[in-house]
Design a protein around this motif. Structure first.
Motif, PDB file in Angstrom:
ATOM      1  N   PHE A  24       0.832  -1.195   0.000  1.00 28.46           N
ATOM      2  CA  PHE A  24       0.000   0.000   0.000  1.00 28.46           C
ATOM      3  C   PHE A  24       0.869   1.248   0.000  1.00 28.46           C
ATOM      4  CE2 PHE A  24      -3.136  -3.016   1.572  1.00 28.46           C
ATOM      5  CZ  PHE A  24      -4.270  -2.636   0.879  1.00 28.46           C
ATOM      6  N   ALA A  25       1.929   1.223   0.790  1.00 28.86           N
ATOM      7  CA  ALA A  25       2.838   2.373   0.854  1.00 28.86           C
ATOM      8  C   ALA A  25       3.499   2.606  -0.500  1.00 28.86           C
ATOM      9  CB  ALA A  25       3.888   2.159   1.942  1.00 28.86           C
ATOM     10  N   GLN A  30       4.039   5.632  -5.542  1.00 31.02           N
ATOM     11  CA  GLN A  30       4.081   5.713  -7.002  1.00 31.02           C
ATOM     12  C   GLN A  30       3.003   6.641  -7.558  1.00 31.02           C
ATOM     13  OE1 GLN A  30       4.458   2.087  -9.198  1.00 31.02           O
ATOM     14  NE2 GLN A  30       5.954   1.231  -7.777  1.00 31.02           N
ATOM     15  N   LEU A  31       1.785   6.528  -7.040  1.00 33.79           N
ATOM     16  CA  LEU A  31       0.709   7.398  -7.499  1.00 33.79           C
ATOM     17  C   LEU A  31       1.015   8.861  -7.174  1.00 33.79           C
ATOM     18  CD1 LEU A  31      -2.388   5.240  -6.517  1.00 33.79           C
ATOM     19  CD2 LEU A  31      -1.627   5.788  -8.835  1.00 33.79           C
ATOM     20  N   ALA A  54      11.901   8.022   0.988  1.00 33.05           N
ATOM     21  CA  ALA A  54      10.657   7.392   1.456  1.00 33.05           C
ATOM     22  C   ALA A  54      10.775   5.874   1.413  1.00 33.05           C
ATOM     23  CB  ALA A  54       9.476   7.872   0.622  1.00 33.05           C
ATOM     24  N   ARG A  55      11.361   5.349   0.350  1.00 28.65           N
ATOM     25  CA  ARG A  55      11.523   3.886   0.253  1.00 28.65           C
ATOM     26  C   ARG A  55      12.445   3.349   1.339  1.00 28.65           C
ATOM     27  NH1 ARG A  55      11.510   3.559  -6.291  1.00 28.65           N
ATOM     28  NH2 ARG A  55       9.282   3.146  -6.485  1.00 28.65           N
ATOM     29  N   GLN A  56      13.449   4.119   1.718  1.00 30.16           N
ATOM     30  CA  GLN A  56      14.318   3.689   2.817  1.00 30.16           C
ATOM     31  C   GLN A  56      13.521   3.572   4.111  1.00 30.16           C
ATOM     32  OE1 GLN A  56      17.514   6.561   2.925  1.00 30.16           O
ATOM     33  NE2 GLN A  56      18.871   5.239   1.722  1.00 30.16           N
ATOM     34  N   CYS A  64       5.779   6.868   6.207  1.00 25.20           N
ATOM     35  CA  CYS A  64       6.065   8.257   5.850  1.00 25.20           C
ATOM     36  C   CYS A  64       5.269   8.582   4.595  1.00 25.20           C
ATOM     37  CB  CYS A  64       7.556   8.501   5.641  1.00 25.20           C
ATOM     38  SG  CYS A  64       8.261   7.714   4.193  1.00 25.20           S
ATOM     39  N   ASP A  65       5.028   9.860   4.388  1.00 27.80           N
ATOM     40  CA  ASP A  65       4.295  10.285   3.201  1.00 27.80           C
ATOM     41  C   ASP A  65       5.253  11.022   2.282  1.00 27.80           C
ATOM     42  OD1 ASP A  65       1.289  10.639   2.181  1.00 27.80           O
ATOM     43  OD2 ASP A  65       2.497  12.371   1.603  1.00 27.80           O
ATOM     44  N   LEU A  66       5.166  10.744   1.001  1.00 28.41           N
ATOM     45  CA  LEU A  66       6.060  11.353   0.026  1.00 28.41           C
ATOM     46  C   LEU A  66       5.972  12.879   0.041  1.00 28.41           C
ATOM     47  CD1 LEU A  66       8.163  10.884  -2.208  1.00 28.41           C
ATOM     48  CD2 LEU A  66       6.262  10.817  -3.831  1.00 28.41           C
ATOM     49  N   LEU A  67       4.797  13.445   0.293  1.00 27.57           N
ATOM     50  CA  LEU A  67       4.681  14.906   0.292  1.00 27.57           C
ATOM     51  C   LEU A  67       5.515  15.537   1.402  1.00 27.57           C
ATOM     52  CD1 LEU A  67       0.916  15.557  -0.522  1.00 27.57           C
ATOM     53  CD2 LEU A  67       2.868  15.377  -2.077  1.00 27.57           C
ATOM     54  N   GLU A  68       5.520  14.929   2.576  1.00 32.95           N
ATOM     55  CA  GLU A  68       6.342  15.459   3.672  1.00 32.95           C
ATOM     56  C   GLU A  68       7.821  15.307   3.343  1.00 32.95           C
ATOM     57  OE1 GLU A  68       7.140  15.128   8.468  1.00 32.95           O
ATOM     58  OE2 GLU A  68       6.042  13.501   7.476  1.00 32.95           O
ATOM     59  N   VAL A  69       8.200  14.147   2.847  1.00 31.17           N
ATOM     60  CA  VAL A  69       9.603  13.920   2.497  1.00 31.17           C
ATOM     61  C   VAL A  69      10.029  14.905   1.408  1.00 31.17           C
ATOM     62  CG1 VAL A  69      11.259  12.243   1.577  1.00 31.17           C
ATOM     63  CG2 VAL A  69       9.479  11.484   3.165  1.00 31.17           C
TER      64      VAL A  69
END
Length: 193
Positions: A24-25, A30-31, A54-56, A64-69
């Motif tokens: 799900f993460a 990816q989306l 994020a993948r790490q 974690c959320d990609l937007l924050e990263v």
């Protein structure tokens, strides 16, 4: 979004069947990366760096959320992080349908503990996506909120499927966005992070 991103291993698609809950993460990542790329909200280098970071975290089983990263990769300090994440969320939401409005009072709603207990798998998915359920009126009306409208949409789909499988009804699921401070507060409260 099929033109997205040479930096993604596979093109972003609808959320696939999952073998592992952490899928799900990855689907959300990816989306979101595809949406950020399409909105031109980051340079390819910033996006690639954020995806790797994020993948790490996901590999260490840390949500974690990609937007924050991405907001951090773009050099936003704590004092500007909320505005930067809201700006990224606005850009993604503008190209998304249905739109997820920014709801300022979502943090004041009572956590739906009984819903989480009844749907433990949904609680686990919500934790991984960092998308709290902000209200649940039995299984008829449910609200989810996140800084990332795509994470909220993924969780909403999973809720609809889970409730339908168990009770044969299709709940009304509301999507909302929340500001960074509310999101940080709710993810700590709902997911003990």
């Amino acid at each position: 979004m099929s033109t997205a991103a040479p930096f993604l291993e596979t093109p972003p698609t609808a959320v696939p069947q999952r073998q592992n809950i952490w899928d799900f993460a990855e689907s959300c990542l990816q989306l979101t990366a595809g949406a950020v790329h399409e909105a031109r909200a980051a340079t390819p280098a910033e996006l690639s760096q954020a995806i790797a970071a994020a993948r790490q975290e996901h590999a260490r089983e840390i949500p974690c959320d990609l937007l924050e990263v991405l907001a951090r990769v773009q050099g936003n300090g704590e004092e500007h992080l909320s505005d930067a994440i809201t700006h990224l969320g606005n850009k993604i939401d503008a190209a998304n349908s249905p739109h997820a409005p920014l709801i300022p009072f979502a943090g004041k709603l009572i956590a739906p503990s009984s819903f989480y207990e009844s749907f433990d798998q949904i609680h686990k998915i919500a934790r991984i996506l960092l998308t709290p359920i902000v209200f649940a009126e039995d299984t008829d009306a449910i609200g989810v909120a996140s800084v990332n409208p795509l994470a909220a949409a993924i969780l909403a789909d999973q809720i609809r499927d889970a409730v339908y499988k168990r009770f044969g009804i299709r709940p009304f699921v509301t999507l909302a966005r929340i500001d960074y401070e509310t999101w940080a507060f709710l993810t700590r409260k709902h997911f003990e992070l």
